[in-house]
Each structure stands twice: as structure tokens, then as C-alpha cells.
Scaffold this motif. Structure first.
Motif, short mmCIF file in Angstrom:
data_model
loop_
_atom_site.label_atom_id
_atom_site.label_comp_id
_atom_site.label_asym_id
_atom_site.label_seq_id
_atom_site.Cartn_x
_atom_site.Cartn_y
_atom_site.Cartn_z
N GLN A 174 -27.59 34.86 -85.31
CA GLN A 174 -26.40 34.89 -85.54
C GLN A 174 -25.38 33.41 -84.05
O GLN A 174 -24.08 33.76 -83.78
CB GLN A 174 -25.06 34.85 -86.23
CG GLN A 174 -25.29 34.97 -87.79
CD GLN A 174 -24.67 35.80 -89.13
OE1 GLN A 174 -23.89 36.49 -88.12
NE2 GLN A 174 -25.25 35.71 -89.77
N GLY A 175 -26.50 34.52 -83.08
CA GLY A 175 -25.94 34.35 -81.76
C GLY A 175 -25.50 35.51 -80.91
O GLY A 175 -25.46 36.40 -80.47
N ASP A 176 -25.42 36.25 -82.43
CA ASP A 176 -24.87 38.09 -81.95
C ASP A 176 -25.75 39.21 -81.84
O ASP A 176 -26.35 39.94 -82.44
CB ASP A 176 -23.87 39.03 -83.03
CG ASP A 176 -23.67 39.92 -82.95
OD1 ASP A 176 -23.56 40.10 -81.42
OD2 ASP A 176 -23.07 41.00 -83.64
N PHE A 177 -25.79 38.68 -80.02
CA PHE A 177 -27.08 40.63 -79.53
C PHE A 177 -26.49 41.38 -79.79
O PHE A 177 -26.95 42.78 -79.24
CB PHE A 177 -28.00 39.70 -78.66
CG PHE A 177 -28.86 38.60 -78.37
CD1 PHE A 177 -28.14 37.09 -79.38
CD2 PHE A 177 -29.91 38.82 -77.75
CE1 PHE A 177 -28.85 35.75 -79.48
CE2 PHE A 177 -30.79 37.96 -77.56
CZ PHE A 177 -30.46 35.82 -78.68
N ASN B 52 -21.51 49.25 -70.12
CA ASN B 52 -20.30 48.27 -69.97
C ASN B 52 -19.58 47.27 -71.55
O ASN B 52 -18.86 46.95 -70.60
CB ASN B 52 -20.71 47.13 -69.29
CG ASN B 52 -21.47 46.24 -68.38
OD1 ASN B 52 -22.27 46.27 -70.08
ND2 ASN B 52 -22.35 45.90 -67.91
N ASN B 53 -20.17 47.15 -72.46
CA ASN B 53 -19.97 46.85 -73.56
C ASN B 53 -19.27 44.72 -73.15
O ASN B 53 -18.93 44.62 -74.11
CB ASN B 53 -18.68 47.55 -73.33
CG ASN B 53 -17.38 47.47 -75.40
OD1 ASN B 53 -18.61 47.91 -76.06
ND2 ASN B 53 -16.46 47.26 -76.11
N MET B 54 -20.47 44.66 -72.33
CA MET B 54 -20.15 43.37 -72.29
C MET B 54 -21.48 43.08 -73.72
O MET B 54 -22.08 43.72 -74.23
CB MET B 54 -20.75 42.24 -70.97
CG MET B 54 -19.84 42.57 -69.57
SD MET B 54 -20.61 42.42 -68.79
CE MET B 54 -20.45 40.75 -68.74
N ALA B 55 -21.24 41.98 -74.36
CA ALA B 55 -21.44 41.29 -75.34
C ALA B 55 -22.69 40.60 -74.51
O ALA B 55 -23.07 40.20 -73.67
CB ALA B 55 -21.13 39.95 -75.71
N VAL B 56 -24.15 41.19 -75.35
CA VAL B 56 -25.48 41.08 -74.67
C VAL B 56 -25.88 39.63 -74.11
O VAL B 56 -26.34 39.05 -73.04
CB VAL B 56 -26.70 41.89 -75.57
CG1 VAL B 56 -28.15 41.57 -75.54
CG2 VAL B 56 -26.37 42.73 -75.78
N LEU C 152 -27.56 37.26 -71.20
CA LEU C 152 -28.54 36.90 -71.38
C LEU C 152 -28.42 35.40 -70.70
O LEU C 152 -29.09 34.70 -70.44
CB LEU C 152 -29.07 37.33 -72.48
CG LEU C 152 -29.67 38.70 -72.17
CD1 LEU C 152 -30.71 38.96 -73.61
CD2 LEU C 152 -30.86 38.98 -71.56
N GLY C 153 -27.65 35.43 -71.42
CA GLY C 153 -26.75 33.26 -71.21
C GLY C 153 -26.79 33.72 -69.65
O GLY C 153 -26.95 32.84 -69.67
N GLU C 154 -26.11 34.69 -69.13
CA GLU C 154 -25.50 33.75 -67.57
C GLU C 154 -26.94 33.88 -66.92
O GLU C 154 -27.46 33.39 -65.85
CB GLU C 154 -25.42 35.03 -67.22
CG GLU C 154 -23.78 34.30 -66.38
CD GLU C 154 -23.22 36.16 -65.69
OE1 GLU C 154 -23.52 36.43 -65.09
OE2 GLU C 154 -21.96 35.70 -66.63
N VAL D 220 -29.21 45.64 -74.83
CA VAL D 220 -29.99 44.86 -73.34
C VAL D 220 -31.69 44.57 -73.38
O VAL D 220 -31.75 43.86 -73.61
CB VAL D 220 -29.08 44.68 -72.05
CG1 VAL D 220 -29.24 44.25 -71.24
CG2 VAL D 220 -27.75 45.60 -72.45
N VAL D 221 -31.99 45.59 -72.74
CA VAL D 221 -33.16 45.99 -72.90
C VAL D 221 -34.26 45.27 -74.26
O VAL D 221 -34.78 44.45 -73.63
CB VAL D 221 -33.98 47.99 -73.20
CG1 VAL D 221 -35.71 47.38 -72.72
CG2 VAL D 221 -33.21 48.05 -71.96
#
Lengths: 334, 302
Positions: free
Chosen positions: A96-99, A105-109, A113-115, A300-301
Motif C-alpha cells: 500500500q506504499g507504507d514503508f 527522524n520519524n520521516m516516512a520511509v 526513498l521517493g526522493e 530504512v535499511v
């Protein structure tokens, strides 16, 4: 069509297997709980919550409240469930796109990665262009006068290029083109397309040139084989120019053998890009994987590793499909 | 990295054609001076790496042997690094971890992967399919990514690094061994041995193995080059052996922008040592492969 469907289903199976192995390895070998709650992960919190132990000596006074945090984290990340269930949650979210979110840093993975992904893809695309753009003219020139001086020199050159580790080539390029002559920037410039391409030329050359040497050797051999065909003598007898024969009659059938190797090596680029992105300061997926690994940023890894591995599997499948499109016998055998 | 494909489909050039098949055959049955030159370099590096503690060179960790970042001179042949350590001694010491990790991992990879390849290629059938599936799954991972992950999780001791690299070499090695084994498994002498009642194990060890070993020796040299580079890559990312340093680690230290600007030799000498070693291994491996390649022998050759 049946072949296509079967091949895609097979790819999906491989992806699931591979992601499960990655997930299991990271969970069994590493300790995800440690990444969330730090050293509290070592405390026997079940006992604390049950009131069996008051406090744990040497842990800086682990209290009931701390253990509630640990319990909440376990609940949130499904750490109490058996491994396959955990994997199920994780993969379902992923589809569902939720990684998940970075522990650090609590950012959405997915945002992180999209960046990063477009930059890595651009780098890989440019590397392939460099590899093909260099190798094809090089091989044609070498095969045109096979075993003459130029060809021998180019074979030696290809051998040398193959023997330089790509990170060493990167350092050499970095020294001459960035430090000494300052032709290229020392880090990725993200202002506009021109600056992006400009800052990726050097890393793309670092990744692409050793590949060009591999392709040159392969294509040169195939070209020489094709040049022995009767129809080449025929074309020559008709009075066609060497250039015309080489590019119109010889090159195309000779490219066939290269296709598979190009595909396989393109997926191998993924590994190489980790180091190259590091040397040239490109914020791509490979670098993110490495940086997160150093920071112990487990989600993230894992996500970056899955993205890279998925790319690897997808490219390999695409190569297979393309190959069967070129040569229908492949799909009939399968 | 790809193993090179077969060379010279149209003969060995004008020289060989002019001298006739006899000379061609003789020329081809020699490995040539360059082969021995390459082997010589690799041996020299191995010996230097092994004997580093007893060689009359300065201590590679001793700080302030020369000034900081001094260029190559009579006292410090390869110059000094940022801490004034002697780069010549460091380049020799750096060979130790590079070579040991390379050797251990490729030999272990050949022992395991080679066994899988021989067993699968000889027995065929279900055993081969099961082994083949395992190998296939291993091929599905990008090797270098996997190496990073495993080493990051398990730790950075010499045995773990070498072990990971050897595991990653298994799929390629076993696939190649299997292909070579299948060539021999169909041959008459194998059929003869089986008719004489030899067990499968005996056929594999006594009949197949000696024949497979020769082409595998060439692959071993090529593979050693690959593992040395892979260790270098890991070391460059700081994920190789923690104790001590290898060429990759030295290159990483020398590649820091400030060091690179002021003293490029800090990075370039280990790069040169690594390049020459890998080049020698590739060259020797390729020569050896050509030398024993059955397809490339003429009818008259023995």
C-alpha cells in the motif's frame, strides 16, 4: 502470453521469497526492538510489568513507565507476533506504499526513498548509455581490423580497465576531474536537469567504462565471427562500402549475444552504485542504504534493501522477457 | 564482473598463419612469459604480505616517521600519510588483509560451490534440481547489497568477512563447475568406470575431479581477483575487517578530499598495488583458461 503470465507470476514468487528472507534475516540477526527503545530492549519488561521485579539495577532505573513504552512499541511494530505474521503485516503495508517510518527522524520511509530513487535511476541510465555508447563504436573499430595493432592495443586497454576496481577508478576520476581540474562538482547539484546531468557524468563514466570493456570484448568476438559469414563476402562482392556492411549487415546480428549480458550487468550495477554514490556524494538509494546502516536505522535499511533487490529481480525478469521476444525459441522451451 | 569469453575465433593473427600449424601449436602450448610475470607479481605480493612482520620496513602504525603528507622520497619511497606514517610499509601491510580475505573466501567458495557443482552435474535428476533451486535463489540477491547487510549485522571480524564473500561466490562457482562436470560426465572413461562397478563417490573423486580441477584453477585465479576487489569495496565503506587495514581501507583514507588534494599518493599507491595484483590475476587466469580450453585446440594438438 502464457509465458509472459508465468514469468511474471514467477517473478512475484521470487520477490516474496527474497523479501521474506531479507525481513527474516534482519529480524533474527538484528534486534528491531533495540532500534526503537535502545537499551531498554535488554530489560525483561514482562517481568517488570507483571510486578515481579521492581527495578533493574545498572539500567539507570528502569521503571514501570519505561516498560510501558517498550510494550507499546512491541505492540505498534507487531513484535509479539510470530515472524511470518510480522512479515505479513509488513509486506501488506508495503504494497500500500507504507514503508514505515524512520526510527531516527520519524520521516516516512516512502518519502525518503521517493526522493532518492530518481537520482539512482538517472545514474544507472546514464551508466548504461556510457557503456553502450563507448563499447559499440569501440568494438566495431577493433573488429574492423582484427588482430592489427589498434585492435591489440584496445584489447590490452580493455583488460586494464577490467582490472581496476570501480571504487579505485572513482577515486582516480575524482582526483583529476574534481580536485585537480575542477571540471565537475564534488557533490550532486540538484538545481535543474542540466546541473543534474553534469554532476552525474563522472559517476556514470566510473560505472559505465568497466562495463564498456566487458561489452567490447564480447561484441568484438561476435563481430569477427559474423564477418566470416558468406553473406558478408557477397555484400563485399556487390561493391557495398565497408561502413555500410559493418553497420547494416554485421552489427545487428552480432548484437544478439550482448543483450543478455547487458541485462545481467545492469542489475550488477546496483551493487556498484552504492560505493560510487558514496564517492561522488549522490543522495541515491544506495547511499541511503549505507548511511542508514551506519546509523542503525532499521526500517530504512530494510526498505532500501528491498527496493534495490526488487530492482535487481525486475531487471533480470525484463531481460528474460526481452530475450524471449528476440528469440521465440526461449519461451517455447520454458 | 564477467569472465571473458573465448578469444581469437580467426586464429592467432598473421604471425601464426605465416608459420603454419606446427608453430601455432607450439606457441599455444606455452603459457608465455607474461603469464609467469603475472604469477611472479602475485607471488611477490603474497610473500611480502606473509613476511611483512619480518621485513626490514618501518612499523606501518608508527606515527611521525616522516613529516605529514610528504611526497615520495628516498626515506619514504611511497611518501607519508596524514599522520606521517610510511606509505611503503603500509602498502605492504595492507596486502595482508586483502590477500588473506581474498584467498580464504575464494578457496572456501570453491570447496563448497565446487562440490555442489560436481555433485549436481554428475548425479543430475532430483539432486541437481534441488541444488539448482538453491543456487537460483542465491542468484536472485544483488551480492554486494547482501554482503553489506550481513556484515553490518554479524560484525566485522576477518572470518565473517571472508565467510560472507565465500558464500556469495558459491552460486557462480557451482554453476561453472556444473557445466564443466557435465562435459566430462558424458565421456567414455566415466562410463567405463561405472561399468567396472565404481560407486558414484569414487567416480566423482577419481574420474571427474582431476579433470575439473584444471579449468577450475584458471577460474580460481579470476575469482581471487574478484574477491580482492570485493573486500576492497567493503573496506572502502568501512565494512571490512576492523582490526588492521587493507588496501581498500587505505584508499578510503586517501580519498578524503583534503588528503586527496594535498597528497594524492596516499590513495594512488594502494590503488596501484591493487590494480597490478588484480591485473596479474586476470591475465594469468585468462592465459591458463586459454591454455587448457579444449575447444581452442587444433586437431593435431595433444
Amino acid at each position: 502470453m502464457v509465458f509472459l503470465a508465468r514469468r511474471l507470476a514467477f517473478m512475484l514468487g521470487v520477490l516474496l521469497t527474497v523479501t521474506f528472507l531479507l525481513f527474516a534475516a534482519m529480524n533474527v540477526l538484528g534486534d528491531p526492538l533495540f532500534n526503537v527503545v535502545g537499551f531498554y530492549a535488554a530489560v525483561d519488561c514482562d517481568a517488570v510489568l507483571a510486578g515481579e521485579i521492581e527495578d533493574v539495577a545498572g539500567m539507570g532505573g528502569t521503571s514501570f513507565g519505561d516498560c510501558q513504552v517498550v510494550a507499546a512499541a512491541k505492540e505498534k511494530y507487531h513484535l509479539n507476533d510470530p515472524l511470518p505474521v510480522q512479515y505479513g503485516h509488513w509486506i501488506a503495508n508495503m504494497f500500500q506504499g507504507d514503508f514505515g517510518r524512520s526510527y531516527k527522524n520519524n520521516m516516512a520511509v516512502s518519502t525518503i526513498l521517493g526522493e532518492r530513487l530518481p537520482k539512482s535511476l538517472l545514474l544507472m541510465g546514464m551508466s548504461v548509455i556510457v557503456a553502450l555508447g563507448v563499447s559499440i563504436p569501440w568494438a566495431v573499430a577493433a573488429a574492423y581490423r582484427a588482430n592489427r595493432r589498434l585492435d591489440r592495443a584496445s584489447t590490452a586497454g580493455a583488460f586494464g580497465l577490467l582490472s581496476i576496481p570501480n571504487f579505485a577508478l572513482g577515486v582516480i576520476f575524482f582526483y583529476f576531474f574534481v580536485v585537480r581540474w575542477q571540471i565537475f562538482p564534488s557533490r550532486f547539484m540538484d538545481d535543474n536537469l542540466g546541473s543534474r546531468l553534469h554532476s552525474l557524468i563522472l559517476p556514470a563514466a566510473t560505472l559505465g567504462l568497466p562495463l564498456a570493456a566487458v561489452y567490447q570484448r564480447l561484441l568484438r568476438t561476435d563481430l569477427i565471427t559474423t564477418l566470416q559469414e558468406d553473406y558478408v563476402i557477397m555484400a563485399k562482392a556487390k561493391g557495398l562500402s565497408d561502413r555500410w556492411i559493418m553497420f547494416r549487415h554485421v552489427l545487428r546480428p552480432s548484437l544478439f549475444g550482448m543483450v543478455t549480458v547487458v541485462g545481467l550487468n545492469t542489475s550488477a550495477l546496483i551493487g556498484g552504485s552504492i560505493i560510487i554514490e558514496q564517492i561522488f556524494n549522490i543522495p541515491g538509494v544506495g547511499r541511503e542504504l549505507y548511511v542508514s546502516m551506519v546509523r542503525d536505522d532499521y526500517t530504512v535499511v530494510l526498505a532500501a534493501a528491498v527496493v534495490l533487490t526488487a530492482g535487481f529481480v525486475i531487471i533480470n525478469t525484463a531481460v528474460d522477457l526481452f530475450y524471449s521476444y528476440l528469440d521465440p525459441r526461449v519461451s517455447r522451451d520454458a | 564482473m564477467t569472465l571473458s569469453t573465448s578469444e581469437h575465433p580467426v586464429g592467432e593473427g598473421p604471425q601464426a598463419v605465416a608459420d603454419g600449424p606446427q608453430a601455432d601449436r607450439v606457441a599455444r602450448r606455452r603459457l608465455g612469459g607474461t603469464f609467469w610475470l603475472a604469477i611472479g607479481w602475485v607471488s611477490l605480493m603474497s610473500v611480502a604480505a606473509f613476511a611483512a612482520p619480518w621485513l626490514p620496513i618501518t612499523d606501518p602504525e608508527e606515527i611521525g616517521v616522516g613529516g605529514r603528507l610528504e611526497g615520495p622520497s628516498w626515506d619514504n619511497w611511497f611518501g607519508t600519510d596524514t599522520n606521517g606514517r610510511d606509505m611503503f610499509a603500509r602498502t605492504i601491510w595492507g596486502a595482508r588483509i586483502s590477500m588473506v580475505v581474498g584467498f580464504v573466501s575464494i578457496v572456501a567458495g570453491f570447496l563448497i560451490g565446487g562440490t555442489i557443482g560436481v555433485v549436481g552435474g554428475y548425479l543430475r535428476g532430483r539432486t541437481d534440481r534441488i541444488l539448482g533451486f538453491g543456487i537460483f535463489v542465491m542468484f536472485c540477491f544483488p551480492a554486494f547489497v547482501l554482503a553489506l547487510l550481513i556484515i553490518a549485522v554479524l560484525g566485522q571480524s576477518l572470518w565473517i568477512v571472508a565467510g560472507v564473500l565465500s558464500v556469495l561466490s558459491i552460486p557462480t562457482v557451482s554453476r561453472l563447475t556444473r557445466a564443466i562436470t557435465m562435459l566430462f560426465a558424458e565421456r567414455e572413461f566415466v562410463a567405463a568406470a561405472r561399468l567396472l562397478g565404481a560407486t558414484n563417490r569414487r567416480v566423482m573423486v577419481r574420474e571427474i575431479l582431476p579433470n575439473v580441477l584444471i579449468p577450475m584453477a584458471a577460474l580460481l585465479l579470476l575469482g581471487l581477483g574478484i574477491t580482492i576487489v570485493a573486500e576492497g569495496g567493503l573496506a572502502y565503506l568501512g565494512l571490512s575487517v576492523v582490526d588492521g587495514f587493507s588496501w581498500g581501507k587505505m584508499i578510503q583514507l586517501g580519498a578524503a578530499p583534503r588528503t586527496l588534494r594535498a597528497g594524492p599518493w596516499v590513495a594512488f599507491f594502494p590503488i596501484g598495488a591493487m590494480f597490478l595484483t588484480v591485473l596479474s590475476l586476470n591475465w594469468a587466469g585468462d592465459r591458463l583458461r586459454q591454455h587448457f580450453d579444449i575447444r581452442e585446440l587444433g586437431i593435431g594438438a595433444r
